[in-house]
Scaffold this motif. Structure first.
Motif, PDB file in Angstrom:
ATOM      1  N   ILE A  82       0.829  -1.205   0.000  1.00 40.89           N
ATOM      2  CA  ILE A  82       0.000   0.000   0.000  1.00 40.89           C
ATOM      3  C   ILE A  82       0.867   1.259   0.000  1.00 40.89           C
ATOM      4  O   ILE A  82       0.579   2.243  -0.688  1.00 40.89           O
ATOM      5  CB  ILE A  82      -0.960  -0.014   1.200  1.00 40.89           C
ATOM      6  N   LEU A  83       1.991   1.195   0.764  1.00 44.56           N
ATOM      7  CA  LEU A  83       2.900   2.340   0.799  1.00 44.56           C
ATOM      8  C   LEU A  83       3.525   2.568  -0.573  1.00 44.56           C
ATOM      9  O   LEU A  83       3.683   3.724  -1.017  1.00 44.56           O
ATOM     10  CB  LEU A  83       3.994   2.104   1.846  1.00 44.56           C
ATOM     11  N   GLY A  84       3.830   1.466  -1.276  1.00 45.50           N
ATOM     12  CA  GLY A  84       4.369   1.594  -2.630  1.00 45.50           C
ATOM     13  C   GLY A  84       3.380   2.233  -3.573  1.00 45.50           C
ATOM     14  O   GLY A  84       3.745   3.104  -4.392  1.00 45.50           O
ATOM     15  N   VAL A  85       2.114   1.818  -3.485  1.00 40.76           N
ATOM     16  CA  VAL A  85       1.066   2.410  -4.314  1.00 40.76           C
ATOM     17  C   VAL A  85       0.932   3.890  -4.007  1.00 40.76           C
ATOM     18  O   VAL A  85       0.823   4.736  -4.913  1.00 40.76           O
ATOM     19  CB  VAL A  85      -0.274   1.673  -4.100  1.00 40.76           C
ATOM     20  N   HIS A  86       0.919   4.215  -2.731  1.00 42.05           N
ATOM     21  CA  HIS A  86       0.774   5.616  -2.304  1.00 42.05           C
ATOM     22  C   HIS A  86       1.937   6.473  -2.816  1.00 42.05           C
ATOM     23  O   HIS A  86       1.737   7.568  -3.337  1.00 42.05           O
ATOM     24  CB  HIS A  86       0.697   5.661  -0.778  1.00 42.05           C
ATOM     25  N   HIS A  87       3.157   5.962  -2.680  1.00 40.73           N
ATOM     26  CA  HIS A  87       4.323   6.734  -3.141  1.00 40.73           C
ATOM     27  C   HIS A  87       4.297   6.925  -4.658  1.00 40.73           C
ATOM     28  O   HIS A  87       4.620   8.011  -5.169  1.00 40.73           O
ATOM     29  CB  HIS A  87       5.609   6.024  -2.729  1.00 40.73           C
ATOM     30  N   PRO A 117      14.096   7.176  -5.366  1.00 40.65           N
ATOM     31  CA  PRO A 117      14.196   8.516  -5.980  1.00 40.65           C
ATOM     32  C   PRO A 117      13.709   8.561  -7.414  1.00 40.65           C
ATOM     33  O   PRO A 117      13.291   9.629  -7.899  1.00 40.65           O
ATOM     34  CB  PRO A 117      15.702   8.807  -5.896  1.00 40.65           C
ATOM     35  N   GLN A 118      13.709   7.436  -8.109  1.00 38.59           N
ATOM     36  CA  GLN A 118      13.327   7.402  -9.515  1.00 38.59           C
ATOM     37  C   GLN A 118      11.870   7.798  -9.735  1.00 38.59           C
ATOM     38  O   GLN A 118      11.501   8.256 -10.818  1.00 38.59           O
ATOM     39  CB  GLN A 118      13.591   6.001 -10.079  1.00 38.59           C
ATOM     40  N   ILE A 119      11.000   7.668  -8.730  1.00 33.33           N
ATOM     41  CA  ILE A 119       9.581   8.002  -8.914  1.00 33.33           C
ATOM     42  C   ILE A 119       9.249   9.400  -8.381  1.00 33.33           C
ATOM     43  O   ILE A 119       8.075   9.782  -8.361  1.00 33.33           O
ATOM     44  CB  ILE A 119       8.673   6.962  -8.234  1.00 33.33           C
ATOM     45  N   GLU A 120      10.251  10.130  -7.955  1.00 32.35           N
ATOM     46  CA  GLU A 120       9.994  11.486  -7.455  1.00 32.35           C
ATOM     47  C   GLU A 120       9.333  12.330  -8.554  1.00 32.35           C
ATOM     48  O   GLU A 120       9.869  12.476  -9.650  1.00 32.35           O
ATOM     49  CB  GLU A 120      11.305  12.132  -7.010  1.00 32.35           C
ATOM     50  N   GLY A 121       8.136  12.822  -8.286  1.00 37.59           N
ATOM     51  CA  GLY A 121       7.402  13.668  -9.221  1.00 37.59           C
ATOM     52  C   GLY A 121       6.837  12.948 -10.420  1.00 37.59           C
ATOM     53  O   GLY A 121       6.417  13.597 -11.388  1.00 37.59           O
ATOM     54  N   ILE A 122       6.800  11.604 -10.381  1.00 34.74           N
ATOM     55  CA  ILE A 122       6.309  10.856 -11.545  1.00 34.74           C
ATOM     56  C   ILE A 122       4.830  11.103 -11.788  1.00 34.74           C
ATOM     57  O   ILE A 122       4.327  10.925 -12.911  1.00 34.74           O
ATOM     58  CB  ILE A 122       6.598   9.345 -11.367  1.00 34.74           C
ATOM     59  N   ASN A 123       4.101  11.540 -10.764  1.00 35.60           N
ATOM     60  CA  ASN A 123       2.679  11.821 -10.929  1.00 35.60           C
ATOM     61  C   ASN A 123       2.421  13.012 -11.841  1.00 35.60           C
ATOM     62  O   ASN A 123       1.314  13.201 -12.358  1.00 35.60           O
ATOM     63  CB  ASN A 123       2.038  12.067  -9.564  1.00 35.60           C
ATOM     64  N   LYS A 124       3.463  13.814 -12.061  1.00 38.84           N
ATOM     65  CA  LYS A 124       3.315  14.980 -12.934  1.00 38.84           C
ATOM     66  C   LYS A 124       3.632  14.646 -14.388  1.00 38.84           C
ATOM     67  O   LYS A 124       3.217  15.381 -15.287  1.00 38.84           O
ATOM     68  CB  LYS A 124       4.236  16.087 -12.456  1.00 38.84           C
ATOM     69  N   THR A 125       4.355  13.572 -14.616  1.00 36.59           N
ATOM     70  CA  THR A 125       4.749  13.207 -15.989  1.00 36.59           C
ATOM     71  C   THR A 125       4.003  12.000 -16.510  1.00 36.59           C
ATOM     72  O   THR A 125       3.981  11.761 -17.718  1.00 36.59           O
ATOM     73  CB  THR A 125       6.256  12.918 -16.045  1.00 36.59           C
ATOM     74  N   CYS A 126       3.385  11.246 -15.625  1.00 27.52           N
ATOM     75  CA  CYS A 126       2.684  10.017 -16.038  1.00 27.52           C
ATOM     76  C   CYS A 126       1.286  10.024 -15.436  1.00 27.52           C
ATOM     77  O   CYS A 126       1.121  10.153 -14.217  1.00 27.52           O
ATOM     78  CB  CYS A 126       3.457   8.789 -15.567  1.00 27.52           C
ATOM     79  N   PRO A 127       0.268   9.886 -16.278  1.00 25.98           N
ATOM     80  CA  PRO A 127      -1.117   9.938 -15.770  1.00 25.98           C
ATOM     81  C   PRO A 127      -1.583   8.620 -15.144  1.00 25.98           C
ATOM     82  O   PRO A 127      -2.715   8.546 -14.653  1.00 25.98           O
ATOM     83  CB  PRO A 127      -1.918  10.266 -17.032  1.00 25.98           C
ATOM     84  N   ILE A 128      -0.774   7.606 -15.171  1.00 25.20           N
ATOM     85  CA  ILE A 128      -1.180   6.293 -14.647  1.00 25.20           C
ATOM     86  C   ILE A 128      -1.298   6.356 -13.127  1.00 25.20           C
ATOM     87  O   ILE A 128      -0.434   6.892 -12.450  1.00 25.20           O
ATOM     88  CB  ILE A 128      -0.162   5.207 -15.047  1.00 25.20           C
ATOM     89  N   ILE A 171       6.146  10.325  -4.686  1.00 26.77           N
ATOM     90  CA  ILE A 171       6.996  10.511  -3.508  1.00 26.77           C
ATOM     91  C   ILE A 171       8.230   9.610  -3.648  1.00 26.77           C
ATOM     92  O   ILE A 171       8.111   8.374  -3.613  1.00 26.77           O
ATOM     93  CB  ILE A 171       6.233  10.180  -2.214  1.00 26.77           C
ATOM     94  N   GLY A 172       9.374  10.203  -3.796  1.00 22.03           N
ATOM     95  CA  GLY A 172      10.601   9.428  -3.986  1.00 22.03           C
ATOM     96  C   GLY A 172      11.395   9.241  -2.723  1.00 22.03           C
ATOM     97  O   GLY A 172      12.640   9.157  -2.778  1.00 22.03           O
ATOM     98  N   ALA A 173      10.731   9.138  -1.584  1.00 19.65           N
ATOM     99  CA  ALA A 173      11.427   8.992  -0.306  1.00 19.65           C
ATOM    100  C   ALA A 173      12.252   7.712  -0.262  1.00 19.65           C
ATOM    101  O   ALA A 173      13.359   7.700   0.288  1.00 19.65           O
ATOM    102  CB  ALA A 173      10.416   9.011   0.842  1.00 19.65           C
TER     103      ALA A 173
END
Length: 781
Positions: free
Chosen positions: A11-16, A26-37, A21-23
């Motif tokens: 669940i934490l992985g899904v949330h990040h 780091p590779q997923i930091e800000g991915i919500n802004k570049t990927c609509p999935i 959240i790249g806590a």
């Protein structure tokens, strides 16, 4: 509670991922802004049951066939994942498991859309075998495994990994014993008890357990009953036993579980180690995990699946507020792999969106994208083997947790603490180098007795039968030697004492001395023949091997040459063509002795100088259950098969002369000499020949038994020496007694010679008999 922690990892992985959240990654930091999935999930409880899993998934799929799930996450147990992976493969839905490790799932024909971020049991088996072999120098391993997809595949992988090593560096034997997985195993332990009994009968000391946490108490109680736990044994468990099984548990001091649990360990794949500088993915994940607030508790609780059995929600753990910040439960290996699996699914989907420019893709496309995804996750560098679509063993990390009992303040019970003691630095696949295990600085494995020394890997050796020459046999052969010495010396004294009598002079004292000296030397060969490593060093035994043929050969030559010369002298006199008195000097009759002695000496010198005998201990093929030698023979041995030539030459030389002596004795068979000496010599020659004919094959038969070989060899020497001494001297002693009793006037004769009582060539002179006797004499200068 552990399932709650593992599910929260996913669940934490899904949330990040959904929030960029790249806590931890780091590779997923800000991915919500570049990927609509975005990832949306619904949780179901399989209850560790294949039937429940298939029924739940089928009903979920049929309820909404137009909108099937993009992927299936789970299950934890391989026994559940195997049938579910077949179904999802048929439906074209990819399945990603965080903890199912069965090697069976690597079969891409049977399970085409199954993948995982944990190594398969094949990789874990390699790490396990490397630990047992390189760290513990183990050659024999017993495996107790649950007979399901997970346990059976793990056991097979260990068998394969144990055999797939260089000779001399492999586990020689792995014996596996299984029990069926069932919820009623606690009620009927007969099958499990049989498996434990078989482990006991194997006499192995090191065991590897492949079963689940719910089996642990039952198994270890039975193992205690059968006496295969404690200081003399070591149990290492697979990742089927959760480290959290011992959480908050206490055992009474001296109880079966307290004894059985002390010193065991758990070997499992792990994401990595926490470091002081907090630089690893594991460090980042642990920090993010414990920084969750009450909203995470509430969200995880609401995602808790409803019970499939009578809808009883009370059977599921409900976390209290501040669960994470209070560090109520440390996240286990399942939480880290579940977290990385969620991140991997999201990254694969974003990669497809980037490539295709659309949010729509099928299950096979998502599966292939997942397999090709690489990132630095909570469990380290994620790399998937495209052949098996399982986590590459090279990118995995394995650890060993050592259980240590901690006594409470009352001194009546102990709690179990698991301490990380060893980990791998490199894990190999089939094309790479072997696994390397290292200890953590300042950490040492504590075994059941509290020491850092492992128990014996196999039972102590009962004792090797060295087949040494026993004290009783040595006493017996020395008694034979003593008899030879006594008679040889005694007859020398007797000969010297009666050297001027007619009987001794007729037999020539010189030859009688030669016979006694020869038997004495030949008898002394018994000393080196009966030496072995029970009473002497290997070097001294080898020296004895060199001396024995010298003494035996020289003694035989000296004694036998005297007999041969006497027989030859008789034939020279009585088969002389002119039948007249002849003079035979000692120099003439000593020639055969010198020739025979010279030939033996040449062979012995060459043998000793070029390739002397050596004393060696050689083990036979007999082995115990652990491949240890049961029997060995120590004796004099040739350096090579070519050295048999020296033995053959000695046999040919002496056998030829022995045959010639028997021919001489046969030619003198019609000659009846006073005191019967020629007949006795003939008996001696034939006795020696018979001893050689019988003793030779016996020596060959007894070659592999030192005691029998010594007994036969000494027996031959004894028979030869005593037959020579007794048959030569006893008749003379008897005649001496008769002569003294009669006080015959002929006893004053100053000549030594042979008095013939009967011979064909003198039969025509019977009319010339004056006293019934004709005397031929042999004059010595």
């Amino acid at each position: 509670i552990q399932a709650y922690a593992d599910m929260n990892g996913f669940i934490l992985g899904v949330h990040h991922f959904n929030n960029g959240i790249g806590a931890a990654v780091p590779q997923i930091e800000g991915i919500n802004k570049t990927c609509p999935i975005r990832l949306v999930h619904t949780n179901y409880d399989t209850e560790s049951s294949q039937t429940v899993a298939l029924d739940t998934f089928s009903r979920s799929f049929l309820e909404n066939p137009d909108q099937p799930p993009s992927a299936v996450f789970g299950a934890w147990q391989s026994a559940v994942s195997v049938p579910l992976a077949i179904l999802t493969g048929v439906l074209g839905i990819p399945q990603f498991s965080p903890l199912s490790t069965s090697t069976e799932l690597d079969d891409k024909v049977q399970y085409p859309l199954f993948s995982r971020l944990i190594p398969s049991d094949a990789g874990t088996a390699r790490a396990t075998v490397a630990y047992f072999r390189n760290r513990l120098d183990l050659s024999f391993l017993g495996v107790l495994y649950v007979n399901d997809a997970y346990g059976s595949a793990f056991h097979a992988a260990i068998q394969e990994a144990a055999a797939d090593r260089e000779e001399g560096d492999r586990i020689e034997e792995v014996k596996g014993y299984s029990f069926s997985y069932s919820e009623g195993v606690a009620d009927d332990t007969s099958e499990l008890e049989l498996a434990i009994k078989q482990l006991k009968e194997s006499r192995f000391r090191f065991f590897f357990g492949v079963f689940y946490s719910e089996h642990y108490d039952i198994i270890m109680n039975l193992a205690y009953e059968y006496g295969i736990v404690g200081p003399e044994y070591l149990w290492i468990m697979s990742d089927g036993l959760s480290a959290n099984h011992f959480r908050d548990k206490k055992y009474d001091v001296g109880s079966p579980l307290a004894v059985a649990t002390q010193g065991i360990s758990i070997l499992q794949a792990k994401g990595g180690l926490e470091t002081p500088d907090g630089s690893t993915g594991t460090d980042r994940f642990i920090k993010a995990y414990f920084n969750q607030g009450d909203d995470a508790v509430n969200y995880t609780t609401c995602k808790r699946p409803a019970s499939n059995s009578q809808n009883d929600k009370s059977v599921y753990y409900v976390a209290e507020q501040d669960f994470f910040r209070s560090k109520t439960l440390y996240p286990g290996v399942g939480a880290t792999f579940a977290y990385d699996t969620a991140i991997g699914i999201g990254l694969a989907a974003c990669q497809l969106f980037e490539e295709k420019g659309t949010e729509y893709f099928n299950g096979e496309e998502l599966f292939n994208a997942f397999v090709n995804t690489e990132f630095d996750g909570a469990t380290g560098r994620i790399q998937i083997d495209p052949k098996t679509t399982s986590r590459s063993a090279q990118s995995a990390f394995f650890v060993v947790y050592n259980s240590i009992g901690v006594l409470d303040k009352t001194g009546e019970s102990i709690s179990i603490e698991l301490e990380l003691t060893s980990h791998t630095t490199a894990v190999a696949d089939s094309e790479s180098s072997d696994v390397t295990w290292v200890d953590l600085p300042g950490k040492a494995y504590r075994y059941a007795d509290g020491s850092t020394e492992p128990p014996l890997t196999i039972p102590p050796k009962i004792g090797e039968n060295l087949n040494q020459i026993s004290l009783g046999l040595q006493v017996a052969v020395y008694m034979m030697m003593a008899l030879i010495f006594i008679f040889s010396i005694g007859f020398i004294v007797w000969t010297y004492w009666n050297r001027k009598t007619r009987i001794v002079r007729a037999s020539q004292p010189f030859f009688l001395y030669m016979i006694c000296i020869g038997t004495f030397i030949m008898g002394s060969a018994i000393i080196p023949i009966s030496v072995d490593d029970r009473i002497a060093s290997i070097e001294d035994c080898s020296l004895a091997c060199i001396f024995s043929p010298w003494l035996a050969s020289y003694g035989f030559v000296i004694a036998f040459s005297a007999l041969f010369s006497k027989t030859w002298r008789i034939n020279q006199i009585f088969h002389h063509p002119q039948l007249r008195r002849v003079t035979v000097n000692i120099k003439d009759v000593i020639v055969p002795f010198l020739i025979l002695l010279g030939l033996n000496t040449i062979v012995l010198i060459c043998w000793t100088a070029i390739s002397p005998l050596k004393w060696e201990r050689v083990h036979t093929d007999a082995r115990d259950d652990f491949g240890r030698e049961l029997y060995s023979n120590g004796m004099c041995r040739l350096n090579s098969n070519k050295d048999i030539a020296y033995v053959v030459f000695l046999v040919i030389i002496n056998l030829a002369v022995l045959l010639l002596a028997n021919i001489q004795a046969y030619q003198a068979r019609t000659i009846t000499v006073e005191f019967g000496e020629s007949q006795y010599i003939a008996i001696i020659n034939s006795s020696i020949l018979q001893a050689g004919i019988i003793g030779g094959p016996l020596l060959v038969i007894a070659r592999d038994s030192p005691a029998a070989f010594v007994l036969v060899t000494v027996g031959e020497i004894f028979v030869i020496c005593m037959s020579i001494l007794l048959l030569i001297f006893i008749p003379k002693i008897k005649y001496m007694k008769k002569w003294k009793k009669k006080n015959s006037s002929s006893g004053s004769s100053n000549l030594s010679g042979i008095k013939v009582l009967n011979h064909p060539k003198v039969s025509l002179l019977s009319s010339m008999q004056q006293s019934g006797l004709i005397v031929f004499t042999c004059i010595y200068n």
